[in-house]
Write a protein that holds these residues in place. Structure first.
Motif, short mmCIF file in Angstrom:
data_model
loop_
_atom_site.label_atom_id
_atom_site.label_comp_id
_atom_site.label_asym_id
_atom_site.label_seq_id
_atom_site.Cartn_x
_atom_site.Cartn_y
_atom_site.Cartn_z
N GLU A 5 0.81 -1.21 0.00
CA GLU A 5 0.00 0.00 0.00
C GLU A 5 0.84 1.26 0.00
O GLU A 5 0.58 2.21 -0.72
N GLY A 6 1.88 1.30 0.82
CA GLY A 6 2.67 2.50 0.94
C GLY A 6 3.41 2.85 -0.34
O GLY A 6 3.85 3.98 -0.52
N ASP A 7 3.54 1.90 -1.23
CA ASP A 7 4.27 2.13 -2.47
C ASP A 7 3.37 2.72 -3.55
O ASP A 7 3.80 2.96 -4.66
N VAL A 8 2.12 2.95 -3.22
CA VAL A 8 1.20 3.47 -4.22
C VAL A 8 0.45 4.66 -3.68
O VAL A 8 -0.71 4.87 -4.00
N PRO A 137 7.01 9.38 -8.90
CA PRO A 137 7.75 8.83 -7.76
C PRO A 137 6.92 8.89 -6.50
O PRO A 137 6.08 9.79 -6.32
N PRO A 138 7.10 7.94 -5.57
CA PRO A 138 6.36 7.98 -4.30
C PRO A 138 6.82 9.17 -3.45
O PRO A 138 7.97 9.59 -3.51
N SER A 139 5.90 9.71 -2.66
CA SER A 139 6.25 10.84 -1.80
C SER A 139 7.20 10.40 -0.68
O SER A 139 8.06 11.17 -0.26
N THR A 140 7.04 9.16 -0.21
CA THR A 140 7.94 8.62 0.81
C THR A 140 8.27 7.18 0.45
O THR A 140 7.42 6.46 -0.07
N PRO A 141 9.48 6.73 0.72
CA PRO A 141 9.83 5.33 0.44
C PRO A 141 8.94 4.38 1.26
O PRO A 141 8.63 4.66 2.42
N TRP A 142 8.58 3.26 0.64
CA TRP A 142 7.74 2.29 1.34
C TRP A 142 8.62 1.28 2.07
O TRP A 142 9.66 0.85 1.55
N ARG A 143 8.20 0.90 3.27
CA ARG A 143 8.89 -0.13 4.03
C ARG A 143 7.84 -1.03 4.69
O ARG A 143 6.82 -0.55 5.19
N MET A 144 8.10 -2.32 4.67
CA MET A 144 7.22 -3.27 5.33
C MET A 144 7.27 -3.07 6.84
O MET A 144 8.34 -2.92 7.42
#
Length: 267
Positions: A5-8, A137-144
């Motif tokens: 989710e965080g990657d989108v 580009p994503p606003s913030t990098p995604w992390r699990m």
């Protein structure tokens, strides 16, 4: 594969057609930060491969591992505009982008997308390949996070429990095939929205065979596929488990015959 989710958070994904069948988890389109679309396009003409049918279908329903409940929308080789060089584009987004040649609306309950490509010869045919590339580009990098991973484990367990509860599938009458039926918009699971399905059952002795005869209407692809009661095919490494319309031999009147048996009855 599943898109985290965080990657989108911009939800601006590109699916470029160069790919085999895949399952994609969709972003939460109800979130206010999700505004931009996904798009789908093939990279070049030969990447479509030998598929006689391909599609992308978006499904809606619960997002906790249970089966999807409806078809949100779909696009296929019959609905997309293929350019002279073989490229095509499909946008998947909450709002229709200006100038989109083909578009599938993402609604708030959209949870996954499934791509399909059907080959006349699955052993030697070139598959359609799908890849995903970000447009913005994503606003913030995604992390699990631990919470994300725990939710996914719970969803996997829910799916296994639901699957185990519905099998083995037992039909009322053996050695029969039911009439084909189209797939409704409200459906349980992940059937193709532009397909028709027919299910049957058989119980055969060592020297017995079930003979299925029929005609197929004009279509891109049809096949007969053997499943066991647990909704799995048999081992195609050793035995033929499917036969399609491009492999069948037709009589002068257009009819065909498929024989199901434990051994090749022609020998």
């Amino acid at each position: 594969f599943e898109l985290p989710e965080g990657d989108v958070d911009a939800a601006s994904e590109v699916i470029r057609a160069a790919a085999a069948r895949g399952i994609y988890r969709l972003p939460d389109v109800g979130a206010p930060e999700v505004a931009a679309p996904w798009s789908l396009e093939s990279e070049d003409a030969h990447e479509i491969g030998d598929a006689v049918y391909f599609s992308l279908t978006v499904y809606g329903g619960p997002d906790d591992g249970r089966y999807s409940e409806r078809i949100v929308g779909s696009a296929s080789d019959r609905t997309v505009e293929v350019e002279a060089d073989g490229t095509f584009e499909v946008w998947v987004s909450p709002e229709e982008p200006p100038g989109a040649a083909a578009w599938v609306r993402l609604e708030p309950d959209a949870v996954c997308a499934i791509t399909r490509d059907y080959l006349p010869d699955p052993a030697t045919g070139r598959r359609l390949r799908w890849t995903i590339e970000r447009v913005d580009p994503p606003s913030t990098p995604w992390r699990m996070t631990d919470q994300d991973e725990a939710r996914r484990f719970r969803a996997a367990l829910t799916w296994l429990r639901e699957q185990a509860a519905m099998v083995p599938v037992v039909l009322a009458e053996e050695n029969t095939v039911l009439e084909p039926y189209p797939v409704p918009t409200a459906t349980f699971g992940w059937a193709a929205g532009d397909a028709a399905y027919a299910m049957g059952a058989y119980r055969l002795g060592p020297d017995e065979a079930l003979v299925i005869e029929g005609r197929s209407p004009e279509c891109s692809f049809w096949n007969v596929c053997l499943w066991n009661p647990f909704l799995h095919t048999y081992n195609y490494d050793h035995d033929r488990v499917t036969l399609n319309g491009h492999q069948a031999t037709y009589r002068p009147d257009g009819s065909w015959r498929v024989v199901i048996a434990g051994r090749d009855m022609r020998k």
